[in-house]
Design a protein around this motif. Structure first.
Motif, mmCIF file in Angstrom:
data_model
loop_
_atom_site.group_PDB
_atom_site.id
_atom_site.type_symbol
_atom_site.label_atom_id
_atom_site.label_comp_id
_atom_site.label_asym_id
_atom_site.label_seq_id
_atom_site.Cartn_x
_atom_site.Cartn_y
_atom_site.Cartn_z
ATOM 1 N N ASP A 32 0.835 -1.201 0.000
ATOM 2 C CA ASP A 32 0.000 0.000 0.000
ATOM 3 C C ASP A 32 0.869 1.250 0.000
ATOM 4 N N GLY A 33 0.404 2.229 -0.686
ATOM 5 C CA GLY A 33 1.127 3.485 -0.743
ATOM 6 C C GLY A 33 2.156 3.551 -1.853
ATOM 7 N N VAL A 34 2.304 2.496 -2.625
ATOM 8 C CA VAL A 34 3.262 2.496 -3.726
ATOM 9 C C VAL A 34 2.572 3.029 -4.972
ATOM 10 N N LEU A 35 3.177 3.985 -5.612
ATOM 11 C CA LEU A 35 2.594 4.569 -6.814
ATOM 12 C C LEU A 35 3.139 3.858 -8.047
ATOM 13 N N GLU A 36 2.273 3.704 -9.027
ATOM 14 C CA GLU A 36 2.690 3.138 -10.300
ATOM 15 C C GLU A 36 2.426 4.164 -11.389
ATOM 16 N N ALA A 37 3.347 4.272 -12.316
ATOM 17 C CA ALA A 37 3.202 5.237 -13.396
ATOM 18 C C ALA A 37 3.228 4.504 -14.735
ATOM 19 N N ARG A 38 2.429 4.989 -15.659
ATOM 20 C CA ARG A 38 2.459 4.428 -17.015
ATOM 21 C C ARG A 38 2.359 5.582 -17.992
ATOM 22 N N ARG A 39 2.950 5.385 -19.125
ATOM 23 C CA ARG A 39 2.952 6.429 -20.141
ATOM 24 C C ARG A 39 1.770 6.242 -21.082
ATOM 25 N N THR A 40 1.048 7.316 -21.319
ATOM 26 C CA THR A 40 -0.069 7.324 -22.265
ATOM 27 C C THR A 40 0.291 8.264 -23.404
ATOM 28 N N PRO A 41 -0.493 8.219 -24.483
ATOM 29 C CA PRO A 41 -0.189 9.148 -25.580
ATOM 30 C C PRO A 41 -0.270 10.621 -25.171
ATOM 31 N N THR A 42 -1.041 10.922 -24.146
ATOM 32 C CA THR A 42 -1.167 12.317 -23.711
ATOM 33 C C THR A 42 -0.205 12.679 -22.590
ATOM 34 N N GLY A 43 0.514 11.705 -22.072
ATOM 35 C CA GLY A 43 1.469 11.990 -20.994
ATOM 36 C C GLY A 43 1.498 10.854 -19.991
ATOM 37 N N TRP A 44 2.116 11.119 -18.858
ATOM 38 C CA TRP A 44 2.246 10.111 -17.815
ATOM 39 C C TRP A 44 1.021 10.115 -16.911
ATOM 40 N N VAL A 45 0.603 8.902 -16.467
ATOM 41 C CA VAL A 45 -0.489 8.751 -15.520
ATOM 42 C C VAL A 45 0.060 8.004 -14.314
ATOM 43 N N VAL A 46 -0.159 8.571 -13.144
ATOM 44 C CA VAL A 46 0.308 7.948 -11.916
ATOM 45 C C VAL A 46 -0.891 7.398 -11.186
ATOM 46 N N GLU A 47 -0.827 6.108 -10.831
ATOM 47 C CA GLU A 47 -1.929 5.454 -10.143
ATOM 48 C C GLU A 47 -1.394 4.778 -8.891
ATOM 49 N N THR A 48 -2.252 4.700 -7.890
ATOM 50 C CA THR A 48 -1.879 3.971 -6.691
ATOM 51 C C THR A 48 -2.155 2.486 -6.914
ATOM 52 N N ALA A 49 -1.481 1.632 -6.181
ATOM 53 C CA ALA A 49 -1.673 0.194 -6.335
ATOM 54 C C ALA A 49 -3.014 -0.243 -5.755
ATOM 55 N N ALA A 50 -3.449 0.380 -4.683
ATOM 56 C CA ALA A 50 -4.720 0.019 -4.047
ATOM 57 C C ALA A 50 -5.798 1.018 -4.442
ATOM 58 N N ARG A 51 -7.011 0.548 -4.541
ATOM 59 C CA ARG A 51 -8.134 1.439 -4.846
ATOM 60 C C ARG A 51 -8.546 2.158 -3.576
ATOM 61 N N PRO A 52 -8.893 3.420 -3.681
ATOM 62 C CA PRO A 52 -9.316 4.140 -2.477
ATOM 63 C C PRO A 52 -10.654 3.610 -1.963
ATOM 64 N N LYS A 53 -10.814 3.578 -0.650
ATOM 65 C CA LYS A 53 -12.069 3.129 -0.044
ATOM 66 C C LYS A 53 -13.071 4.268 -0.056
ATOM 67 N N VAL A 54 -14.294 3.945 -0.493
ATOM 68 C CA VAL A 54 -15.338 4.977 -0.584
ATOM 69 C C VAL A 54 -16.371 4.761 0.472
#
Length: 86
Positions: free
Chosen positions: A64-86
């Motif tokens: 938990d708390g680790v960020l993952e980044a991936r490159r898209t055609p419009t730029g970089w997207v940073v996502e967390t490994a866990a989904r936020p609790k709603v």
């Protein structure tokens, strides 16, 4: 001029040279002493940092708390490994 006056100035010059050499030797000894003391202090600081690094807990490599980044055609997207609790 007499020989005594010449001998006196030579003796005075020799005494001045001996005094200057003695002061130079004392100064060199003090410089070496302070350089050794400074090196000892720096060495102890490095040793303390190495011991502190060994005693601290290791970081988690993933989870938990680790960020993952991936490159898209419009730029970089940073996502967390866990989904936020709603």
């Amino acid at each position: 001029m007499t020989a005594t006056a010449d001998f006196g100035s030579s003796a005075l010059a020799m005494v001045a040279r001996i005094a200057a050499f003695t002061l130079l030797a004392i100064g060199a000894g003090l410089a070496l002493m302070f350089a050794f003391a400074a090196a000892l202090v720096v060495g102890l600081m490095i040793l303390g940092a190495a011991i502190a690094m060994q005693l601290t807990p290791k970081r988690a490599s993933a989870g938990d708390g680790v960020l993952e980044a991936r490159r898209t055609p419009t730029g970089w997207v940073v996502e967390t490994a866990a989904r936020p609790k709603v």
